[in-house]
Enzyme design. Structure first.
Site, PDB file in Angstrom:
ATOM      1  N   HIS A 126      61.078 -20.053   7.393  1.00 59.70           N
ATOM      2  CA  HIS A 126      61.256 -21.176   8.308  1.00 59.70           C
ATOM      3  C   HIS A 126      61.788 -20.731   9.660  1.00 59.70           C
ATOM      4  O   HIS A 126      61.434 -21.290  10.695  1.00 59.70           O
ATOM      5  CB  HIS A 126      62.189 -22.209   7.667  1.00 59.70           C
ATOM      6  CG  HIS A 126      61.457 -23.112   6.727  1.00 59.70           C
ATOM      7  ND1 HIS A 126      62.045 -23.746   5.675  1.00 59.70           N
ATOM      8  CD2 HIS A 126      60.158 -23.463   6.699  1.00 59.70           C
ATOM      9  CE1 HIS A 126      61.148 -24.454   5.035  1.00 59.70           C
ATOM     10  NE2 HIS A 126      59.990 -24.291   5.626  1.00 59.70           N
ATOM     11  N   ARG A 173      43.115 -28.853   9.018  1.00 62.89           N
ATOM     12  CA  ARG A 173      42.936 -28.420   7.616  1.00 62.89           C
ATOM     13  C   ARG A 173      44.135 -28.922   6.804  1.00 62.89           C
ATOM     14  O   ARG A 173      45.103 -28.194   6.622  1.00 62.89           O
ATOM     15  CB  ARG A 173      42.874 -26.901   7.527  1.00 62.89           C
ATOM     16  CG  ARG A 173      41.591 -26.277   8.045  1.00 62.89           C
ATOM     17  CD  ARG A 173      41.633 -24.769   7.819  1.00 62.89           C
ATOM     18  NE  ARG A 173      40.328 -24.160   7.859  1.00 62.89           N
ATOM     19  CZ  ARG A 173      39.854 -23.473   8.898  1.00 62.89           C
ATOM     20  NH1 ARG A 173      40.578 -23.308   9.973  1.00 62.89           N
ATOM     21  NH2 ARG A 173      38.650 -22.931   8.840  1.00 62.89           N
ATOM     22  N   ARG A 211      40.608 -33.524   8.249  1.00 63.72           N
ATOM     23  CA  ARG A 211      39.760 -33.216   7.093  1.00 63.72           C
ATOM     24  C   ARG A 211      40.579 -33.420   5.833  1.00 63.72           C
ATOM     25  O   ARG A 211      41.681 -32.886   5.705  1.00 63.72           O
ATOM     26  CB  ARG A 211      39.261 -31.774   7.163  1.00 63.72           C
ATOM     27  CG  ARG A 211      38.412 -31.426   5.952  1.00 63.72           C
ATOM     28  CD  ARG A 211      37.807 -30.066   6.039  1.00 63.72           C
ATOM     29  NE  ARG A 211      38.760 -29.027   5.716  1.00 63.72           N
ATOM     30  CZ  ARG A 211      38.456 -27.736   5.711  1.00 63.72           C
ATOM     31  NH1 ARG A 211      37.241 -27.337   6.046  1.00 63.72           N
ATOM     32  NH2 ARG A 211      39.363 -26.827   5.406  1.00 63.72           N
ATOM     33  N   GLU A 251      28.341 -27.940   5.538  1.00 62.31           N
ATOM     34  CA  GLU A 251      28.632 -26.552   5.175  1.00 62.31           C
ATOM     35  C   GLU A 251      27.874 -26.123   3.923  1.00 62.31           C
ATOM     36  O   GLU A 251      28.049 -25.019   3.437  1.00 62.31           O
ATOM     37  CB  GLU A 251      30.140 -26.318   5.037  1.00 62.31           C
ATOM     38  CG  GLU A 251      30.882 -27.293   4.155  1.00 62.31           C
ATOM     39  CD  GLU A 251      32.397 -27.092   4.196  1.00 62.31           C
ATOM     40  OE1 GLU A 251      32.876 -26.074   4.699  1.00 62.31           O
ATOM     41  OE2 GLU A 251      33.108 -27.993   3.692  1.00 62.31           O
ATOM     42  N   ASN A 310      31.645 -21.120   8.506  1.00 66.23           N
ATOM     43  CA  ASN A 310      32.137 -20.113   7.542  1.00 66.23           C
ATOM     44  C   ASN A 310      31.441 -20.282   6.199  1.00 66.23           C
ATOM     45  O   ASN A 310      30.888 -19.340   5.639  1.00 66.23           O
ATOM     46  CB  ASN A 310      33.651 -20.253   7.322  1.00 66.23           C
ATOM     47  CG  ASN A 310      34.429 -20.181   8.610  1.00 66.23           C
ATOM     48  OD1 ASN A 310      33.945 -19.639   9.592  1.00 66.23           O
ATOM     49  ND2 ASN A 310      35.627 -20.733   8.613  1.00 66.23           N
ATOM     50  N   ASP A 311      31.509 -21.503   5.681  1.00 63.53           N
ATOM     51  CA  ASP A 311      30.883 -21.734   4.383  1.00 63.53           C
ATOM     52  C   ASP A 311      29.365 -21.806   4.500  1.00 63.53           C
ATOM     53  O   ASP A 311      28.650 -21.305   3.638  1.00 63.53           O
ATOM     54  CB  ASP A 311      31.426 -23.023   3.755  1.00 63.53           C
ATOM     55  CG  ASP A 311      32.741 -22.764   3.040  1.00 63.53           C
ATOM     56  OD1 ASP A 311      32.851 -21.709   2.374  1.00 63.53           O
ATOM     57  OD2 ASP A 311      33.660 -23.581   3.151  1.00 63.53           O
ATOM     58  N   CYS A 368      33.045 -26.163  13.575  1.00 59.54           N
ATOM     59  CA  CYS A 368      34.471 -25.816  13.484  1.00 59.54           C
ATOM     60  C   CYS A 368      34.742 -24.537  12.702  1.00 59.54           C
ATOM     61  O   CYS A 368      35.884 -24.261  12.364  1.00 59.54           O
ATOM     62  CB  CYS A 368      35.252 -26.974  12.876  1.00 59.54           C
ATOM     63  SG  CYS A 368      34.715 -27.400  11.222  1.00 59.54           S
TER      64      CYS A 368
HETATM   65  C1  PEP Z   1      34.045 -23.668   7.372  1.00 60.29           C
HETATM   66  O1  PEP Z   1      33.641 -23.534   6.215  1.00 60.29           O
HETATM   67  O2  PEP Z   1      33.436 -23.213   8.364  1.00 60.29           O
HETATM   68  C2  PEP Z   1      35.303 -24.374   7.641  1.00 60.29           C
HETATM   69  C3  PEP Z   1      35.676 -24.660   8.868  1.00 60.29           C
HETATM   70  O3  PEP Z   1      36.080 -24.677   6.574  1.00 60.29           O
HETATM   71  P1  PEP Z   1      37.014 -23.638   5.812  1.00 60.29           P
HETATM   72  O4  PEP Z   1      36.982 -22.347   6.579  1.00 60.29           O
HETATM   73  O5  PEP Z   1      38.367 -24.253   5.795  1.00 60.29           O
HETATM   74  O6  PEP Z   1      36.381 -23.549   4.490  1.00 60.29           O
HETATM   75 MG    MG Z   2      34.516 -24.747   4.619  1.00 56.73          MG
END
Ligand code: PEP
Ligand code: MG
Length: 829
Positions: free
Chosen positions: A296, A403, A439, A538, A561-562, A609
Site C-alpha cells: 500500500h 478492467r 467492463r 474478442e 489481445n484475445d 482496447c
Molecule cells: C483484450 O483481450 O484485448 C483485452 C483488452 O482484454 P484483456 O487483455 O483484459 O483480456
Molecule cells: Mg480480453
C-alpha cells in the site's frame, strides 16, 4: 469419537493460501474438530482456518496427520481420505517464476565517473536527490507491560479511538489514500485479529495481547506464498501501532518522521500512515527495503509521484545516512558518496527528466486529430479507480476500458456492492462527464480468484471465464450491475461485457440488467436507466455476426489481445509460440475491416482496447481502419496524440486497404516501415537539436545532454542505448578534431530520426584527447537505413573544419536558425 488419517503432502508448493482454502472448505462441511499436524515441523493447526493451515509450514512430502474429534468424525474421515487422495494434489499449480526483467544499461556518462551505486528494484519511476534519512522501525516492545487494570476496557477504548480517527481520515481522503485507510479499517474490524487479541486479554495486558496477536498473524502471513498476503504484514503492524499508541498515550513513541529539507527516506517498512504523514514537497525519493509492488505504501508513492526503489538494505548505506544521495528509479540505483562528476550526471538527469515530463504534459493537452482534422478519441485503460485522475492528466479523453476484475483479485472475498459503487463513482467523477467504459468482471482463465474456487482447467483461455461464469455467480454479477447502474448517475458510464460469442449470451445479459433494474426500483434506489450496453469483440465468431449484434448493443470494443490469440490460435502467454502472435496478420486486419465497416453501416461506434492500440507504429493502420476510439495505457496517450497529429487520414485509409490485401505479415510490416520512413522522419538538421550557450562541465555531460535532447524530441526511444553506441565509437578513437571541435558520431539502430546535433559550449572542456579542449560539438546520430551517409557527412565536416572561415561562421552564428541554414548550405543535406 476420535479418528486419524496419515498422508504425505503431495503439493509441489506445500500448503499455501490457495490449497489451504480448498482444504478448509472441505473441513468446514463437518461439525467435528479437525486438526492438521505436520510431523516434520511438529506444527498443529485448525484445519478449518486458512491462516492456521498455512502456519503449519507444510511442504512437499511432509508427513501429516489429520485428526478428527466429534460426532461426525467418521464421515469426515471418509470424505477427507478421498479428498486428499483424489483432489488435493490437483488444487494447486506451479507458482509463477519471477520474470526476468530486461537488464538496464547503465549509461557510460555515469559509469565513467566511477559512482558508488547500490542496485535496487524500481517500484515507482523518477529521479530525486536529497539527504538520506533512515526511518528506524518503531520498537513496539517498548509498549510491553504487565496487566494494569481493566484491560478489556483499555483495548475497547483504544479500538474505538483508532476507529474514529480512521473514519474521520476516510472522510477527508480520496483516491489511493481513501482505499488504503479503508483497508486499515477492515483490519481493525477483522474478526480473527480482534478475537485473537481478546483471547490474549484474558491473561495479558492490552499491549502484550496486541503484540502477541500481531506476531501470530505476521508469522502466518510470512509463510504465505502470495506476495500480496505477505505485503499485508506492514498494514497489520500499522494498525497495531495505532492501537498501542491509543492505548498507552503516556508512552512517548514518535511514529512520525519530520523532514526538514529535500530528503530520500530509507525504511525497512514504512507504514502507509507514516507515508501519509510525510511532507511530500520535501520527500524526493523512497527506498523501501522489503516492499513489493502491491504494498500500500508503494501504491501511495506512485500516486504522489515519488521515485521508489526496493531491495536495498539500510545497513548497505549506513555510512551515507544524513549525507546527500541520488535515487534514480529509472536506472534502479541509489548513488551514495557522489563525487562531482556523479553529481553533475544526476543533476543533469533530473533536469532532462523534468523537461521530458513538461513536454509530455504539453502533448497530453493536444486534441487527438490527424493533420487533416479527422478526430479520434484516445482513451485510457485502467484497472483501479486511483489510476483515473492520473490518466486524465496524461491526456485521456475517456476511459476506454476499466478492467474491474482487478477489484476482485488478491483478496479473500469479493468486494461488496457498496465498495464497487464507490470505486465506479470515483472514476466517473474524475472523468467529469467524459465517457467511462466499465467492463464487467473478466474473471477466470488466466485470472483465477481463489475464493471462487473455480476448477483447474486444461485450457483456461477456452474455458470457464468472463461472461461464462456469470450464471454460476449470479449474485456477484447482479451486485456489480447494480453498483454500475447506481454509480452511472455521477457521470457518463457505459457497460461492456467481455468474451461474448453469441446472441444468446448478450440477450441473457440484457435480461439480467432488467432484473437488477427491477430490484433497484423495488428498493427505491436511484439509478441511471439509460446506460449504454456494449460488448468486447474478442472472439472471432462475434466478428462474423457483427450485423446481428448491432441490433442488440450500442457499441463495440475490439480486444486485440484475445482476438489475436483466438483468431490465430496462438496462446497469448506462451513463449514457444510468441513468434506467431502478431496482430499485423492480414487476417486480423480483414477482421478489423469487417467489424468497423459493418458496425458503421448500422450507426454503431467501435473502439479498440488491446495492447495493439499502444503501438504508435501501428497507429496509421488503426486510423485507416476507421476506428472511433483507441484505448491504451495512460503513459502512451501523449506520444500517440503527437504521432496522430502528423498523420493524414486519407493516406492512412489507403495504407490500410493496401495492408488488407497483403499476403503476409512481413508484407504488412514492410508497408508500414515504408510509410513511416516517408511520413514521419524529421529533418536531419533542425533548430531543436542546437544547444547554444550550453553550460556543460565535462565530456560526459555533453554526450548525456545531447543524447538526452534527442530523447526529448522523440528522435530516439532509448537514450541509454544510443549513448552506449556513441561511447563505443569514442572508445576506438577520440572524435576531437582540433580547432576546438569534436564530432562524436554513430550509426545506430536506436535513433529513430537521423540527426545532426550542435552544442556551443560556454567554456571549453577537456575532450580527453591530444587535440586540445573543445568548445563546439557536432554530434552525428544516423540510423541504420542511412547506409554510409554518416561517414560521408563526417568526412565532409572534417574537411570544412580546416577552413577558419567555416569555423568562425559556425562559432559566431547569432542564433539556432543561422547555424542550421549555414550547415544545410555547406553540407548540402
Ligand atoms: C483484450 O483481450 O484485448 C483485452 C483488452 O482484454 P484483456 O487483455 O483484459 O483480456
Ligand atoms: Mg480480453
Amino acid at each position: 469419537m476420535k479418528n486419524e488419517f496419515k498422508f504425505n503432502c503431495s503439493l509441489v508448493n506445500g500448503i499455501h493460501a490457495r490449497p489451504a482454502s480448498h482444504l478448509e472448505k472441505v473441513c468446514k462441511q463437518f461439525d467435528c474438530d479437525i486438526t492438521l499436524t505436520n510431523l516434520r515441523s511438529g506444527n498443529t493447526g485448525n484445519a478449518k482456518s486458512v491462516l492456521a493451515l498455512v502456519s503449519t509450514d507444510t511442504l512437499l512430502n511432509d508427513p501429516c496427520i489429520l485428526t478428527f474429534n466429534g460426532q461426525d468424525s467418521e464421515q469426515a474421515l471418509n470424505k477427507l481420505t478421498q479428498y486428499i487422495h483424489n483432489e488435493f494434489a490437483h488444487c494447486d499449480q506451479a507458482l509463477d517464476k519471477p520474470g526476468a526483467s530486461e537488464a538496464i544499461v547503465l549509461p557510460q556518462s555515469l559509469l565513467r565517473h566511477q559512482p558508488t551505486l547500490l542496485q535496487g528494484k524500481c517500484l515507482a519511476l523518477g529521479i530525486g536527490k536529497g539527504r538520506l534519512i533512515g526511518n528506524e522501525d518503531i520498537n513496539l516492545n517498548l509498549f510491553r507491560t504487565d496487566i494494569q487494570y481493566d484491560e478489556t476496557a483499555r483495548f475497547d477504548n483504544a479500538r474505538q479511538q483508532v476507529s474514529n480517527s480512521l473514519e474521520q481520515a476516510v472522510q477527508d481522503a480520496d483516491g489511493a489514500e481513501k482505499e488504503i485507510i479503508n483497508a486499515h479499517l477492515a483490519i481493525l474490524n477483522d474478526i480473527t485479529f480482534v478475537d485473537d487479541i481478546q483471547k490474549h486479554l484474558i491473561s495479558q495486558s492490552t499491549a502484550n495481547a496486541v503484540l502477541a496477536s500481531l506476531e501470530i498473524v505476521s508469522e502466518q502471513l510470512k509463510q504465505s506464498s502470495s506476495a500480496y498476503l505477505r505485503e499485508r504484514i506492514v498494514d497489520i503492524r500499522d494498525v497495531a501501532t495505532q492501537l498501542l499508541c491509543a492505548a498507552y498515550p503516556e508512552i512517548n513513541i514518535t511514529t512520525k518522521l519530520t523532514l526538514t529539507g529535500p530528503s530520500i527516506v530509507i525504511a525497512n517498512d514504512l507504514t502507509p500512515s507514516q507515508f501519509l504523514g510525510l511532507d511530500k514537497e520535501l520527500l524526493q525519493g523512497l527506498v523501501l527495503t522489503h516492499a513489493g509492488s502491491t504494498s500500500h505504501t508503494v501504491i501511495l508513492a506512485r500516486a504522489f509521484n515519488i521515485p521508489t526503489l526496493s531491495g536495498i538494505e539500510a545497513a548497505q548505506c549506513a555510512d551515507a545516512l544524513n549525507s546527500e544521495v541520488y535515487l534514480d528509479a529509472n536506472l534502479g540505483v541509489l548513488a551514495v558518496q557522489a563525487n562531482q562528476g556523479v553529481r553533475c550526471y544526476f543533476d543533469r538527469a533530473i533536469t532532462l527528466n523534468q523537461q521530458l515530463s513538461d513536454k509530455q504534459g504539453a502533448y497530453a493537452a493536444l486534441s487527438a486529430q490527424t493533420s487533416d482534422g479527422k478526430g479520434i478519441e484516445i482513451a485510457a485503460n485502467i484497472a483501479c479507480s486511483v489510476e483515473a485522475q492520473a490518466a486524465f492528466e496524461k491526456g485521456a479523453q475517456g476511459i476506454g476500458l476499466f478492467r474491474t476484475e482487478m477489484l476482485f483479485m488478491d483478496r479473500s472475498e469479493a468486494p461488496k456492492e457498496e465498495e464497487q459503487y464507490e470505486q465506479y463513482r470515483q472514476v466517473l467523477q474524475a472523468a467529469d462527464d467524459k465517457p467511462v467504459i466499465i467492463r464487467t468482471m473478466d474473471i477466470g482463465g488466466d485470472k483465477p480468484i481463489d475464493y471462487l474456487n473455480l476448477p483447474q482447467e486444461g485450457n483456461p483461455f477456452l474455458g470457464y471465464r468472463a461472461v461464462r461464469i456469470y450464471p454460476a455467480f449470479i449474485n456477484l454479477f447482479h451486485d456489480q450491475l447494480s453498483a454500475i447502474l447506481r454509480a452511472a448517475l455521477h457521470g457518463n458510464a457505459k457497460i461492456m461485457i467481455p468474451m461474448i460469442q453469441s446472441i444468446e449470451e448478450i440477450r441473457w445479459v440484457k435480461e439480467q440488467i432488467e432484473i437488477v433494474k427491477n430490484r433497484l426500483t423495488a428498493q427505491e434506489l436511484e439509478f441511471d436507466n439509460d446506460v449504454p450496453l456494449g460488448i468486447m469483440v474478442e472472439i472471432p465468431a462475434t466478428a462474423f455476426i457483427i450485423d446481428q449484434f448491432c441490433q442488440e448493443v450500442e457499441f463495440f470494443s475490439i480486444g486485440s489481445n484475445d482476438m489475436t490469440q483466438y483468431l490465430l490460435a496462438v496462446d497469448r502467454d506462451n513463449d514457444s509460440v510468441a513468434h506467431l502472435y502478431n496482430s499485423l496478420a492480414p487476417s486480423f486486419l480483414r477482421m478489423l475491416d469487417q467489424v468497423v465497416s459493418t458496425a458503421h453501416q448500422y450507426g454503431r461506434w467501435v473502439g479498440l482496447c488491446g495492447e495493439l492500440g499502444a503501438d504508435a507504429k501501428v497507429l496509421p493502420l488503426l486510423i485507416g481502419a476507421g476506428l472511433d476510439e483507441i484505448s491504451m495505457s495512460a503513459p502512451k496517450i501523449a506520444p500517440a496524440k503527437a504521432v496522430l497529429s502528423k498523420l493524414n487520414s486519407s493516406d492512412c485509409k489507403a495504407l490500410f486497404d493496401q495492408a488488407c490485401q497483403c499476403p503476409t505479415i512481413n508484407d504488412v510490416q514492410a508497408l508500414l516501415d515504408n510509410a513511416s520512413a516517408s511520413q514521419e522522419s524529421k529533418p536531419l538538421l533542425s533548430t531543436e537539436c542546437v544547444l547554444k550557450n550550453a553550460d556543460f562541465s565535462c565530456k560526459e555531460e555533453v554526450i548525456q545532454s545531447m543524447v538526452g535532447n534527442l530523447g526529448l524530441h522523440g528522435r530516439t526511444d532509448n537514450t541509454y542505448k544510443l549513448e552506449e553506441d556513441i561511447w563505443a565509437r569514442e572508445a576506438v578513437f577520440s572524435t576531437a578534431l582540433g580547432y576546438g571541435f569534436a564530432i562524436p558520431h554513430t550509426k545506430s539502430e536506436h535513433i529513430r530520426d537521423s540527426s545532426i546535433s550542435i552544442a556551443h559550449l560556454n567554456k571549453p572542456i577537456d575532450w580527453q584527447s591530444d587535440s586540445g579542449d573543445v568548445d563546439v560539438v557536432i554530434m552525428l546520430t544516423l540510423n541504420k537505413e542511412q547506409g554510409d551517409q554518416h561517414m560521408r557527412i563526417f568526412s565532409s565536416l572534417a574537411r570544412k573544419l580546416i577552413h577558419e572561415s567555416f569555423r568562425e561562421q559556425l562559432r559566431h552564428s547569432k542564433d539556432e536558425a543561422g547555424i542550421i541554414s549555414m550547415l544545410e548550405k555547406e553540407l548540402a543535406v
